[in-house]
Design an enzyme around this catalytic site. Structure first.
Site, PDB file in Angstrom:
ATOM      1  N   CYS A 110      47.681  29.317  32.983  1.00 55.01           N
ATOM      2  CA  CYS A 110      46.529  30.128  33.386  1.00 55.01           C
ATOM      3  C   CYS A 110      45.528  29.147  33.957  1.00 55.01           C
ATOM      4  CB  CYS A 110      45.921  30.898  32.211  1.00 55.01           C
ATOM      5  SG  CYS A 110      44.323  31.671  32.624  1.00 55.01           S
ATOM      6  N   CYS A 113      41.621  30.197  32.784  1.00 53.29           N
ATOM      7  CA  CYS A 113      41.135  29.925  31.423  1.00 53.29           C
ATOM      8  C   CYS A 113      42.322  29.745  30.478  1.00 53.29           C
ATOM      9  CB  CYS A 113      40.179  31.003  30.949  1.00 53.29           C
ATOM     10  SG  CYS A 113      40.741  32.708  31.147  1.00 53.29           S
ATOM     11  N   SER A 114      42.748  30.815  29.814  1.00 54.47           N
ATOM     12  CA  SER A 114      43.806  30.664  28.812  1.00 54.47           C
ATOM     13  C   SER A 114      44.578  31.963  28.620  1.00 54.47           C
ATOM     14  CB  SER A 114      43.199  30.212  27.485  1.00 54.47           C
ATOM     15  OG  SER A 114      42.141  31.090  27.115  1.00 54.47           O
ATOM     16  N   CYS A 115      44.744  32.745  29.689  1.00 58.16           N
ATOM     17  CA  CYS A 115      45.496  34.003  29.597  1.00 58.16           C
ATOM     18  C   CYS A 115      46.939  33.688  29.200  1.00 58.16           C
ATOM     19  CB  CYS A 115      45.448  34.747  30.922  1.00 58.16           C
ATOM     20  SG  CYS A 115      43.769  35.244  31.376  1.00 58.16           S
TER      21      CYS A 115
END
Lengths: 214, 108
Positions: A110, A113-115
């Site tokens: 991602c 961000c941090s999907c």
């Protein structure tokens, strides 16, 4: 930001760090205003601490390895296919499964961000959320894979998939050689979290004997 | 970047609490995951400095920003309540549960 704080004040009272106090402040305000329910918060923590994790994704992969029709459905429309195993929910509303082959290796990142596909993999590891991985997975995927100990033939192409809040990817790794006749449970035990992100490969050495009961 | 050794989901209980707050507020419709990702993505890209990790510290800052913007909890109330928790903590004998009521300035 969560510096281990100095051991002052121990003689006089408890030791809440500034960040701990901020979180308690937000939580107590939100509870008072009726935005959150403390019991629901506890249930969420318990769920993600103990029940949701890569063992669920491993079941999906193992099923795909033994059931060609399931594999075809998974690659065509992952979300309802994963739901056949009673796996799904928050963060997995729009899942896409991408299949590794001798020609193509898939890697998921991602960049924003941090999907991450929570229902099948749980919460992302620290490195997945860190700038070096987010940036370099795209620019230098082969170098990233080398750092994870994965070296692929020069002829294998690497495809990088950028997960978002809307679409979250999981990798269907290649079934390891020498696993003919393995039960689904034995196969699932070979499937690591990193194999489903694409930064790893399934375990080559069986950790369970094929005749182990499911 | 580190290797594939197993890691804990949360390095500390406060991280789990932040996670649960964000998920719970998203469940109840205060924001969508799309909005959340956009805000978190912005928070970890401060102007003029290097990108930051999308860790729970940045989740906390992102959440505070959204709550202030939506007039759910403004910065001053959060700061005041944070101070109250710190006073409560100092007033609580070590090993006992810290309660807001332990703050010497507490008024029900």
């Amino acid at each position: 930001m969560t510096h281990a704080h100095a051991d002052h004040d121990h003689d006089h009272g408890s030791d809440l760090s500034p960040v701990e106090a901020r979180v308690r402040a937000l939580e107590s305000l939100l509870v008072e205003k009726g935005y959150v329910d403390p019991a629901a918060l506890d249930a969420l923590v318990e769920m993600y601490e103990t029940r949701i994790g890569p063992h669920l994704g491993a079941r999906v992969v193992a099923r795909a390895w033994v059931d060609p029709a399931f594999r075809a459905r998974l690659l065509a429309d992952a979300t309802p296919t994963i739901a056949e195993l009673d796996i799904g929910g928050r963060g997995g509303e729009h899942m896409v499964a991408v299949e590794n082959t001798p020609e193509v290796h898939n890697l998921v990142v991602c960049t924003l961000c941090s999907c991450y596909p929570w229902p099948v993999l749980g919460l992302p590891p620290v490195w997945y959320k860190a700038p070096p991985y987010r940036a370099r997975a795209v620019i230098d995927p082969r170098g990233v894979l080398a750092e994870f100990g994965v070296s692929l033939p020069e002829t294998t192409r690497i495809t990088v998939w950028d997960s978002t809040a809307e679409t979250r990817f999981m990798v269907l790794p290649m079934r390891p050689a020498g696993t003919e006749g393995f039960s689904e449970a034995a196969l699932a035990a070979l499937v690591t979290r990193d194999a489903m992100i694409g930064t790893g490969l399934p375990r080559a050495v069986p950790v369970l004997a094929p005749e182990m009961p499911a | 970047m580190t290797g594939p050794e197993p890691e804990k989901n949360f390095a500390a209980p406060w991280e789990a609490q932040v996670f649960a707050l964000v998920v719970s507020l998203q469940d109840s419709g205060l924001f969508t995951w799309g909005e959340w990702a956009e805000r978190l993505g912005a928070a970890i890209r401060p102007a003029g400095s290097a990108e930051r990790p999308a860790d729970y510290g940045h989740w906390l800052a992102t959440l505070e920003g959204i709550l202030a913007e939506r007039a759910v909890a403004d910065g001053a109330s959060v700061a005041a309540r944070t101070e109250a928790w710190l006073r409560a903590s100092r007033a609580t004998p070590h090993g006992e549960p810290i309660r807001l009521e332990n703050d010497p300035h507490y008024r029900a």
